[in-house]
Motif scaffolding. Structure first.
Motif, PDB file in Angstrom:
ATOM      1  N   ASP A  71       0.823  -1.208   0.000  1.00  9.78           N
ATOM      2  CA  ASP A  71       0.000   0.000   0.000  1.00  9.78           C
ATOM      3  C   ASP A  71       0.857   1.258   0.000  1.00  9.78           C
ATOM      4  O   ASP A  71       0.500   2.263  -0.623  1.00  9.78           O
ATOM      5  CB  ASP A  71      -0.949   0.011   1.202  1.00  9.78           C
ATOM      6  N   ARG A  74       2.022   1.800  -3.544  1.00 11.46           N
ATOM      7  CA  ARG A  74       0.901   2.289  -4.361  1.00 11.46           C
ATOM      8  C   ARG A  74       0.618   3.759  -4.056  1.00 11.46           C
ATOM      9  O   ARG A  74       0.350   4.553  -4.961  1.00 11.46           O
ATOM     10  CB  ARG A  74      -0.349   1.449  -4.100  1.00 11.46           C
ATOM     11  N   HIS A  75       0.655   4.101  -2.778  1.00 10.57           N
ATOM     12  CA  HIS A  75       0.444   5.481  -2.334  1.00 10.57           C
ATOM     13  C   HIS A  75       1.484   6.404  -2.993  1.00 10.57           C
ATOM     14  O   HIS A  75       1.142   7.463  -3.530  1.00 10.57           O
ATOM     15  CB  HIS A  75       0.546   5.533  -0.805  1.00 10.57           C
ATOM     16  N   LEU A 123      -5.416   5.892   0.152  1.00 10.69           N
ATOM     17  CA  LEU A 123      -4.371   4.945   0.546  1.00 10.69           C
ATOM     18  C   LEU A 123      -3.561   5.460   1.734  1.00 10.69           C
ATOM     19  O   LEU A 123      -3.142   4.681   2.591  1.00 10.69           O
ATOM     20  CB  LEU A 123      -3.440   4.659  -0.624  1.00 10.69           C
ATOM     21  N   LYS A 126      -5.478   4.622   4.695  1.00 11.29           N
ATOM     22  CA  LYS A 126      -5.361   3.181   4.968  1.00 11.29           C
ATOM     23  C   LYS A 126      -4.034   2.868   5.650  1.00 11.29           C
ATOM     24  O   LYS A 126      -3.981   2.037   6.569  1.00 11.29           O
ATOM     25  CB  LYS A 126      -5.498   2.399   3.662  1.00 11.29           C
ATOM     26  N   LEU A 127      -2.965   3.531   5.224  1.00 10.09           N
ATOM     27  CA  LEU A 127      -1.661   3.298   5.849  1.00 10.09           C
ATOM     28  C   LEU A 127      -1.689   3.635   7.334  1.00 10.09           C
ATOM     29  O   LEU A 127      -1.111   2.919   8.154  1.00 10.09           O
ATOM     30  CB  LEU A 127      -0.581   4.114   5.144  1.00 10.09           C
TER      31      LEU A 127
END
Length: 153
Positions: A71, A74-75, A123, A126-127
Motif C-alpha cells: 500500500d 501504491r500510495h 491509501l 489506509k496506511l
C-alpha cells in the motif's frame, strides 16, 4: 521529531491542487476563475516535492517485510502520478512566465491528477488507520505491563 513530518506537509499540495481543479471547473461557467488555477498548481507542485521527500523518509523506515509496503508503494506511485498530471497541466497553461487560459486537455489532465490525488489520500488513510504507519504507541500513565498500549500521534 516524535511524529512524522509527511502528514503535516501533505495538506498544502492537497489544498492547492483541489482548489486548482475547482477553479478550472468553475472557469467553464465563470471565465475569470482560471486565473487562480495556475498559481495554485504551481504552489501545489512546490509543496508536493517537500511532502514527497518527507514521505520517502517515512517509507525508508518501514521494514522490508512490513504488511503496509504494498500500500505504501501504491500510495507513492499515485502521489507521483498526481504530481505529473498537475505538472503537465501547469506546463500546458504556461506561456513564457505567465499563465494562459487552459484548453480542454489542460483541464482534463488536471482532473486526472485530482482523481489520482483522491486515491492517494485514501491509501494514505489506509496506511495510518489500518496499518498504523506513523502511529506512535506508548503506555498510558499508570498502566501496568500487561495493559494494551494507547495510541498517540
Amino acid at each position: 521529531m516524535k511524529h512524522p513530518l509527511h502528514p503535516a506537509l501533505v495538506h498544502f499540495p492537497v489544498a492547492c491542487w483541489s482548489l486548482a481543479t475547482l477553479a478550472d471547473l468553475a472557469s467553464l461557467r465563470w471565465a475569470p476563475a482560471w486565473h487562480y488555477a495556475g498559481p495554485l498548481m504551481a504552489a501545489g507542485v512546490v509543496t508536493a516535492l517537500a511532502a514527497m521527500a518527507a514521505g520517502f523518509v517515512e517509507l525508508l523506515k518501514l521494514d522490508a517485510d512490513h504488511p503496509a509496503n504494498a500500500d505504501a508503494y501504491r500510495h507513492m506511485l499515485l502521489a507521483m502520478t498526481a504530481l505529473c498530471c498537475y505538472g503537465a497541466s501547469l506546463f500546458l497553461r504556461l506561456e513564457g512566465m505567465t499563465f494562459t487560459r487552459p484548453d480542454a486537455i489542460g483541464i482534463a489532465v488536471g482532473a486526472a491528477g485530482f482523481i489520482a490525488l483522491c486515491l492517494t489520500g485514501w491509501l494514505g488513510g489506509k496506511l495510518v488507520y489500518v496499518h498504523g504507519v506513523g502511529v506512535g504507541r506508548t503506555r498510558a500513565p499508570g498502566s501496568k505491563d500487561g495493559d494494551r498500549p494507547s495510541r498517540t500521534t
